[in-house]
Write a protein that holds these residues in place. Structure first.
Motif, PDB file in Angstrom:
ATOM      1  N   MET A 256       0.813  -1.209   0.000  1.00 39.74           N
ATOM      2  CA  MET A 256       0.000   0.000   0.000  1.00 39.74           C
ATOM      3  C   MET A 256       0.851   1.265   0.000  1.00 39.74           C
ATOM      4  O   MET A 256       1.885   1.323   0.653  1.00 39.74           O
ATOM      5  CB  MET A 256      -0.934   0.015   1.209  1.00 39.74           C
ATOM      6  N   THR A 257       0.375   2.268  -0.738  1.00 38.80           N
ATOM      7  CA  THR A 257       1.035   3.573  -0.808  1.00 38.80           C
ATOM      8  C   THR A 257      -0.030   4.661  -0.773  1.00 38.80           C
ATOM      9  O   THR A 257      -1.220   4.379  -0.975  1.00 38.80           O
ATOM     10  CB  THR A 257       1.830   3.737  -2.112  1.00 38.80           C
ATOM     11  N   PRO A 258       0.351   5.925  -0.577  1.00 42.37           N
ATOM     12  CA  PRO A 258      -0.603   7.006  -0.780  1.00 42.37           C
ATOM     13  C   PRO A 258      -1.134   6.983  -2.213  1.00 42.37           C
ATOM     14  O   PRO A 258      -0.466   6.494  -3.138  1.00 42.37           O
ATOM     15  CB  PRO A 258       0.226   8.267  -0.507  1.00 42.37           C
ATOM     16  N   LEU A 259      -2.310   7.509  -2.410  1.00 41.50           N
ATOM     17  CA  LEU A 259      -2.923   7.546  -3.729  1.00 41.50           C
ATOM     18  C   LEU A 259      -2.047   8.331  -4.707  1.00 41.50           C
ATOM     19  O   LEU A 259      -1.576   9.428  -4.399  1.00 41.50           O
ATOM     20  CB  LEU A 259      -4.301   8.196  -3.648  1.00 41.50           C
ATOM     21  N   GLY A 260      -1.827   7.755  -5.884  1.00 38.96           N
ATOM     22  CA  GLY A 260      -1.021   8.407  -6.897  1.00 38.96           C
ATOM     23  C   GLY A 260       0.450   8.090  -6.818  1.00 38.96           C
ATOM     24  O   GLY A 260       1.222   8.475  -7.690  1.00 38.96           O
ATOM     25  N   GLU A 261       0.875   7.355  -5.769  1.00 41.44           N
ATOM     26  CA  GLU A 261       2.283   7.011  -5.601  1.00 41.44           C
ATOM     27  C   GLU A 261       2.559   5.558  -5.950  1.00 41.44           C
ATOM     28  O   GLU A 261       3.704   5.112  -5.869  1.00 41.44           O
ATOM     29  CB  GLU A 261       2.720   7.286  -4.157  1.00 41.44           C
ATOM     30  N   GLY A 262       1.531   4.814  -6.344  1.00 41.40           N
ATOM     31  CA  GLY A 262       1.694   3.411  -6.656  1.00 41.40           C
ATOM     32  C   GLY A 262       1.525   3.112  -8.133  1.00 41.40           C
ATOM     33  O   GLY A 262       1.651   3.999  -8.983  1.00 41.40           O
ATOM     34  N   ASP A 263       1.218   1.861  -8.431  1.00 43.24           N
ATOM     35  CA  ASP A 263       1.175   1.379  -9.809  1.00 43.24           C
ATOM     36  C   ASP A 263      -0.232   1.207 -10.361  1.00 43.24           C
ATOM     37  O   ASP A 263      -0.385   0.788 -11.515  1.00 43.24           O
ATOM     38  CB  ASP A 263       1.902   0.030  -9.893  1.00 43.24           C
ATOM     39  N   ILE A 264      -1.252   1.486  -9.586  1.00 44.73           N
ATOM     40  CA  ILE A 264      -2.625   1.291 -10.061  1.00 44.73           C
ATOM     41  C   ILE A 264      -3.044   2.479 -10.922  1.00 44.73           C
ATOM     42  O   ILE A 264      -2.857   3.635 -10.533  1.00 44.73           O
ATOM     43  CB  ILE A 264      -3.582   1.084  -8.878  1.00 44.73           C
ATOM     44  N   ASN A 265      -3.621   2.192 -12.072  1.00 41.18           N
ATOM     45  CA  ASN A 265      -3.989   3.227 -13.033  1.00 41.18           C
ATOM     46  C   ASN A 265      -5.403   3.722 -12.727  1.00 41.18           C
ATOM     47  O   ASN A 265      -6.386   3.264 -13.302  1.00 41.18           O
ATOM     48  CB  ASN A 265      -3.910   2.672 -14.461  1.00 41.18           C
ATOM     49  N   PHE A 266      -5.517   4.691 -11.824  1.00 41.46           N
ATOM     50  CA  PHE A 266      -6.824   5.232 -11.452  1.00 41.46           C
ATOM     51  C   PHE A 266      -7.454   6.012 -12.593  1.00 41.46           C
ATOM     52  O   PHE A 266      -8.685   6.068 -12.709  1.00 41.46           O
ATOM     53  CB  PHE A 266      -6.694   6.114 -10.212  1.00 41.46           C
ATOM     54  N   GLN A 267      -6.636   6.621 -13.415  1.00 40.47           N
ATOM     55  CA  GLN A 267      -7.172   7.343 -14.567  1.00 40.47           C
ATOM     56  C   GLN A 267      -7.971   6.395 -15.454  1.00 40.47           C
ATOM     57  O   GLN A 267      -9.116   6.653 -15.804  1.00 40.47           O
ATOM     58  CB  GLN A 267      -6.039   7.978 -15.370  1.00 40.47           C
ATOM     59  N   GLN A 268      -7.360   5.295 -15.809  1.00 43.86           N
ATOM     60  CA  GLN A 268      -8.047   4.327 -16.658  1.00 43.86           C
ATOM     61  C   GLN A 268      -9.279   3.756 -15.956  1.00 43.86           C
ATOM     62  O   GLN A 268     -10.338   3.618 -16.565  1.00 43.86           O
ATOM     63  CB  GLN A 268      -7.104   3.189 -17.050  1.00 43.86           C
ATOM     64  N   PHE A 269      -9.124   3.452 -14.687  1.00 43.06           N
ATOM     65  CA  PHE A 269     -10.227   2.835 -13.945  1.00 43.06           C
ATOM     66  C   PHE A 269     -11.463   3.735 -13.936  1.00 43.06           C
ATOM     67  O   PHE A 269     -12.538   3.345 -14.385  1.00 43.06           O
ATOM     68  CB  PHE A 269      -9.781   2.538 -12.503  1.00 43.06           C
ATOM     69  N   PHE A 270     -11.325   4.963 -13.441  1.00 36.14           N
ATOM     70  CA  PHE A 270     -12.493   5.815 -13.273  1.00 36.14           C
ATOM     71  C   PHE A 270     -13.030   6.323 -14.611  1.00 36.14           C
ATOM     72  O   PHE A 270     -14.242   6.500 -14.763  1.00 36.14           O
ATOM     73  CB  PHE A 270     -12.174   6.980 -12.334  1.00 36.14           C
ATOM     74  N   GLN A 271     -12.165   6.533 -15.599  1.00 37.52           N
ATOM     75  CA  GLN A 271     -12.674   6.999 -16.882  1.00 37.52           C
ATOM     76  C   GLN A 271     -13.466   5.898 -17.575  1.00 37.52           C
ATOM     77  O   GLN A 271     -14.491   6.163 -18.196  1.00 37.52           O
ATOM     78  CB  GLN A 271     -11.534   7.484 -17.781  1.00 37.52           C
TER      79      GLN A 271
END
Length: 377
Positions: free
Chosen positions: A315-330
Motif C-alpha cells: 500500500m502507498t498514498p494515492l497516486g504514488e503506486g502502480d494502479i492506473n486510477f485514470q483508466q479505472f475511473f474513466q
C-alpha cells in the motif's frame, strides 16, 4: 517515472498528463473484447487528427476533474490514529473536531466513518452522533457511508445513527459471508435483500466492501467432501455470484480498488468439475463497468507491485503506486454517481511520526484532484 518512498510525502512524484493517461496494451485488449471504452495512449493533442477542429470553438478539448470535487472523500480508518488519539502538545490534530476540520481544510468534502468513538479524555465522556453531525455541518462535510456491523438484530439502531449523521449509504467492511460455499452465499443474499429493503425505506442504500477473498472462486461443483460440501468450482467468483442473487434495488457495493488488483494477482486458478486446473484472470475494471450503478462508493487505495509479498502489492498514498486510477475511473463512467474515498490501511505513523496519516491524506487528495478527463465542447 521515478518512484519515491511512500513514507516521505514531501518528495512525492507529480502526476503528469502522460502518466495518468497511459494504459497497458493488455488491459486495453481486455476492455475492447468486453465492448468497453478503451483510452487512447498519449495526450489528447496527440490523439487528435492533424488540423481536426482547428478554429472551431465547438470542437475544442476542455479538461474537467475525473472525480468531481464534491465526490472526493476519505474513510476515517486511514487516520484512525488521530481520531483515537488523546490530547497532546504535538500540534497534530486529534479527535473528531480537530481531525475533521483538517480534512476539510485539505479539500475533502465527504467522510466515510469507521466507528463513532474518540478518546474520552477529550470531552470527559464519549462523543455522541449528534455532536459529530454538528462537526460535519460546521466544516461543510457530508457523511457518505460507514463501516459498521450489519446484523438483523441491530440494523435499525445502526440506521438511526446513520440517519442522524445524514448518510445516504450504510455498509460494512466485511464480506456478507466468509464461506466458499454457494448455500452460505444464498443465505446471505436472503438476509441482505431484506436489510436492503429496510435501508431503502429510510432513504439509504446498503452496501458491502470487498477484500481480495471475495473474488476467489466459489466451491459449487464436483465431488463432495466428508461433510457433503462441493470440492471443485465452475469458475464463478464468490461476490460475482452474490451480485446475481441480490436485488439491485436494495443491495449495493463499495469496490476497494487495491484489493481488486490483489485478487487479480492471487486468485487466478481453480479446479473445474472434471478435476482439471483452469486459469481465469480477474479484471477489476470490467467487474465494475458491467454493473457500474451498483457501486456508489469506492476505496481509492493505491499500491506498488511487489511480488515478494503474499498480496503482490504494498500500500502507498494515492497516486504514488502502480494502479492506473485514470483508466479505472474513466472507463467505468458515471462520475457524478460514484464517490471515491481515499484509504490506506498503513497510513498511521505511530509515535515517531504522529502527522504521517494526515500528511498522506493531503498528498492523496492532491493526486486525486489532479486526475483529469478531457471532453469536447
Amino acid at each position: 517515472m521515478r518512484k519515491t518512498t511512500p513514507h516521505d510525502p514531501r518528495t512525492a512524484k507529480q502526476l503528469t498528463r502522460r502518466s495518468i493517461l497511459a494504459a497497458s496494451a493488455g488491459a486495453a485488449a481486455a476492455l475492447g473484447a468486453a465492448g468497453l471504452p478503451v483510452l487512447a495512449t498519449g495526450t489528447p493533442a496527440l490523439a487528435e487528427s492533424e488540423g481536426e477542429g482547428k478554429g472551431n470553438k465547438y470542437n475544442q478539448l476542455r479538461a474537467e476533474p475525473l472525480i468531481p470535487g464534491g465526490n472526493r472523500g476519505i474513510i476515517l480508518y486511514s487516520v484512525r490514529d488521530r481520531i483515537s488519539a488523546a490530547p497532546d502538545d504535538s500540534g497534530v490534530p486529534y479527535g473528531f473536531e480537530r481531525v475533521l476540520a483538517r480534512l476539510a481544510e485539505i479539500g475533502y468534502k465527504e467522510i466515510e466513518f469507521a466507528g463513532y468513538n474518540q478518546n474520552t479524555a477529550i470531552l470527559g465522556r464519549q462523543i455522541t452522533p449528534t455532536e459529530i453531525r454538528k462537526i460535519l455541518d460546521d466544516n461543510g462535510l457530508v457523511a457518505n457511508g460507514t463501516h459498521t456491523s450489519i446484523r438483523a438484530d441491530t440494523f435499525q439502531q445502526q440506521l438511526d445513527i446513520a440517519e442522524e449523521l445524514g448518510m445516504k449509504n450504510i455498509g460494512t467492511g466485511s464480506d456478507p459471508t466468509n464461506s466458499a460455499y454457494q448455500a452460505d452465499w444464498d443465505a446471505a443474499a436472503d438476509t441482505w435483500n431484506e436489510l436492503g429493503r429496510q435501508a431503502a425505506a429510510r432513504g439509504m442504500r446498503l452496501y458491502t466492501h470487498n477484500h481480495d477473498a471475495a473474488y476467489s472462486f466459489l466451491l459449487d461443483s464436483g465431488p463432495l467432501d466428508a461433510l457433503g460440501r462441493p470440492t471443485r468450482s465452475s469458475g464463478v467468483r464468490r461476490l460475482e455470484y452474490f451480485f446475481k442473487q441480490t436485488d439491485p434495488r436494495y443491495v449495493y457495493f463499495e469496490f476497494d480498488i487495491y484489493w481488486g488488483y490483489v485478487a487479480r494477482y492471487k486468485h487466478q486458478k481453480f479446479v473445474d468439475p472434471t478435476g482439471q486446473e483452469q486459469t481465469s484472470l480477474f479484471d477489476p475494471i470490467i467487474n465494475v463497468a458491467e454493473r457500474t450503478t451498483r457501486f456508489p462508493l469506492f476505496h481509492a487505495k493505491d499500491g506498488n507491485k511487489n511480488t515478494t509479498l503474499p498480496n503482490g502489492y504494498e500500500m502507498t498514498p494515492l497516486g504514488e503506486g502502480d494502479i492506473n486510477f485514470q483508466q479505472f475511473f474513466q472507463t467505468i463512467g458515471e462520475p457524478d454517481f460514484h464517490h471515491a474515498n481515499w484509504e490506506q490501511d498503513t497510513a498511521p505513523g505511530g509515535t515517531l511520526n504522529r502527522a504521517q496519516s494526515l500528511d498522506f491524506a493531503a498528498l492523496s487528495y492532491q493526486n486525486m484532484s489532479e486526475l483529469t478527463i478531457y471532453k469536447r465542447n
